[in-house]
Design an enzyme around this catalytic site. Sequence first.
Site, PDB file in Angstrom:
ATOM      1  N   THR A  27      37.381  33.783  36.792  1.00  0.00           N
ATOM      2  CA  THR A  27      35.997  33.342  36.999  1.00  0.00           C
ATOM      3  C   THR A  27      35.253  34.520  37.609  1.00  0.00           C
ATOM      4  OG1 THR A  27      36.452  32.601  39.254  1.00  0.00           O
ATOM      5  CG2 THR A  27      36.732  30.968  37.501  1.00  0.00           C
ATOM      6  N   ALA A  60      39.572  34.366  41.824  1.00  0.00           N
ATOM      7  CA  ALA A  60      38.395  33.909  42.573  1.00  0.00           C
ATOM      8  C   ALA A  60      37.755  35.135  43.225  1.00  0.00           C
ATOM      9  CB  ALA A  60      38.818  32.896  43.640  1.00  0.00           C
ATOM     10  N   VAL A  86      42.802  37.122  44.440  1.00  0.00           N
ATOM     11  CA  VAL A  86      41.496  37.524  44.991  1.00  0.00           C
ATOM     12  C   VAL A  86      40.898  38.642  44.136  1.00  0.00           C
ATOM     13  CG1 VAL A  86      40.275  38.391  47.017  1.00  0.00           C
ATOM     14  CG2 VAL A  86      42.261  36.882  47.314  1.00  0.00           C
ATOM     15  N   LYS A  87      39.704  38.350  43.610  1.00  0.00           N
ATOM     16  CA  LYS A  87      39.039  39.309  42.722  1.00  0.00           C
ATOM     17  C   LYS A  87      38.094  40.172  43.563  1.00  0.00           C
ATOM     18  CE  LYS A  87      37.203  39.022  38.015  1.00  0.00           C
ATOM     19  NZ  LYS A  87      36.518  38.121  37.068  1.00  0.00           N
ATOM     20  N   VAL A  88      38.303  41.475  43.484  1.00  0.00           N
ATOM     21  CA  VAL A  88      37.597  42.429  44.356  1.00  0.00           C
ATOM     22  C   VAL A  88      36.919  43.487  43.484  1.00  0.00           C
ATOM     23  CG1 VAL A  88      37.911  44.110  46.219  1.00  0.00           C
ATOM     24  CG2 VAL A  88      39.390  42.082  46.127  1.00  0.00           C
TER      25      VAL A  88
END
Length: 217
Positions: A27, A60, A86-88
């Site tokens: 997402t 996310a 965790v999307k960074v």
Amino acid sequence: MKFFIDTANLAQIEEAEALGVLDGVTTNPSLMAKEGITGRNNILKHYVDICNLVEGDVSAEVIATDYEGIIKEGEELAELHDQIVVKVPMIKDGVKAIKYFSDKGIRTNCTLVFSSGQALLAAKAGATYVSPFIGRLDDISTDGLSLIQDIRTIYDNYGFQTEILAASVRHTMHVIECARIGADVMTGPLSAITGLLKHPLTDIGLAQFLADHKKGN
Ligand code: G3P
């Protein structure tokens, strides 16, 4: 190659999951907004809802762009569910945060990657996934697939464990070419997955088989 669906739409995620070939979900803030999911609590609840629909990884994305903010938000996201990745973003503080998360055993997806140098940095920092956006490179008349090829070569040269997650996939040929090159994962819309089903000779052949069966009965 793993298949992720790139959406926050629960019905589409369910449809892809029901096909039996889905390995995860990605997402981003734009996809969440497209579904009308706004406000911190609603967004966090939506991530949990997605995790409860599928078995695989669910990316996310953090909104913070400073190191402390990314760490705080990322830890909160990671605690939501063990499927959360965790999307960074690929920025200086993002790279530092990826290293921090990697050392703590929190899985990450380094997003907004548009060059092999950025992908090399993400791997050095210990990202679980790197997301080169191939469709957006194609949009500006640059070859997105050649970036996937370059990253594959670089990662293989040194045995980096970071998985190449081809993102901004728009259609079936992107999926097929990514598989040919050896991307570890592709994330795209439902249409890029279901489009793989289609071939006119399959439809013609099936119609013929059914007609012949009917004649013989
Ligand atoms: O989620 C990141 C990426 O897949 C976005 O794709 O189609 O908005 O360029 P797109």
